[in-house]
Design an enzyme around this catalytic site. Sequence first.
Site, PDB file in Angstrom:
ATOM      1  N   ASN A   1      41.960  40.516  35.898  1.00  0.00           N
ATOM      2  CA  ASN A   1      42.333  40.593  34.498  1.00  0.00           C
ATOM      3  C   ASN A   1      42.258  41.855  33.810  1.00  0.00           C
ATOM      4  OD1 ASN A   1      39.542  39.386  34.866  1.00  0.00           O
ATOM      5  ND2 ASN A   1      39.658  40.022  32.537  1.00  0.00           N
TER       6      ASN A   1
ATOM      7  N   HIS B   1      49.218  30.278  28.105  1.00  0.00           N
ATOM      8  CA  HIS B   1      49.568  31.452  27.181  1.00  0.00           C
ATOM      9  C   HIS B   1      49.681  32.693  27.578  1.00  0.00           C
ATOM     10  CE1 HIS B   1      45.390  33.207  26.513  1.00  0.00           C
ATOM     11  NE2 HIS B   1      45.184  32.154  27.288  1.00  0.00           N
TER      12      HIS B   1
ATOM     13  N   CYS C   1      38.752  39.134  25.933  1.00  0.00           N
ATOM     14  CA  CYS C   1      37.542  38.320  25.814  1.00  0.00           C
ATOM     15  C   CYS C   1      36.312  39.006  25.606  1.00  0.00           C
ATOM     16  CB  CYS C   1      37.404  37.217  27.041  1.00  0.00           C
ATOM     17  SG  CYS C   1      38.981  36.238  27.336  1.00  0.00           S
TER      18      CYS C   1
END
Length: 393
Positions: free
Chosen positions: A161, A209, A336
């Site tokens: 990510n 999402h 995050c």
Amino acid sequence: MSDKDFIYLDYAASAPAREESLAAERAYEQSPIAGANPNSLHSLGREAARQLDGARRDLARLVGGRFRPSDVIFTSGGTESNNLALIGLAEGARGRDRKRRRIVVSAIEHDSVLDLTGVLHDLGFDVTPVSPDRDGRVSASALEHALGPDVALVSIMSANNETGVVQPVAELARASHKAGAVFHTDAVQAFGRIPLDVADADAVSIAAHKIGGPVGIGALLVRGRVPLRPLSYGGGQEAGRRAGTQDVRGALAFAAAAKASCADLAQTRALVAGRANRLYQRICAPGTGIVPTTSAVVDEGRLPGMVSVMAQGVDSESLVLGLDDAGFEVSAGSACSSASLDASHVLTAMGIPRTLALGSLRISFDERVSQESLDAFADALLDLVAKRTGRAK
């Protein structure tokens, strides 16, 4: 919020809603089943259940790997899917074989995996991390060194990510199975961006999402033969694997976004990869002070729409804020972990020096971002770095 126009380049954190997904939500709201419980026996409940199962079929087909609709467990998103996979699959494997008390993960996993270490320890499991190579790739040979007859579960993401590096999932899954372990992959970033190679995986996490679906809906696909201990109880939904009334509207919107993302994927992938490569060439040209985090090739070893770079002598926070002032929305690695001022655990695991890793930047997009927008971003980034470092443009 001002009237200023922003160019959003943080799709890896959350992608803008696709019109197909919004249309599916509107259609649901205007239908007789809006608000109907899919677990009710009356006509509207049965119709809601039918449409929910349709979304399940769509997602199983698009993930591929011979997963069946009944393997799809709807969740609240990628984090819950990963939590359910790590705890539920490990407990399930140990229930079959009490000696399997160890879990192997890569050192570059998302926080929704790595932050479970303490929880898993309390449950009686040991967690063994496997380091990637300098380019951020976890090899099957590195994994094999960590495996043994005590391993219950292996969890290694399909694509990172932060760097976008694609992992050899099929090889890793086969190595895990040779040791008798269950294999899970977090495909949250990869799904809808590249074809998934998950025929050998036992479980796969995905989220809406990231591909233009709604926030708050995801799925964990688990093959029927694999034992899974649920984390929630009361109601028996999702075949007893995840209690709670299902979000039919979210599931339909998720499936619509997935179909839109996966349609003409080869053509879209090539288009986005071409734009990413052009961006790399511009911002990482000699003398700019900007370097890529990995030499993995875009669209072969890396996700097509993720550009991961580091600016020498400039910290990530000042880059993100400076670009924000200029109208460009990017992130410093994982959204995050954006509140952290320390170097990314992903880049640290790759062996990148802390002083360089502190200047990391992640630019992520899909086919909806134009070449003109990316060129304008490149101009802004190069100008910002030149001013902050005193380099001539």
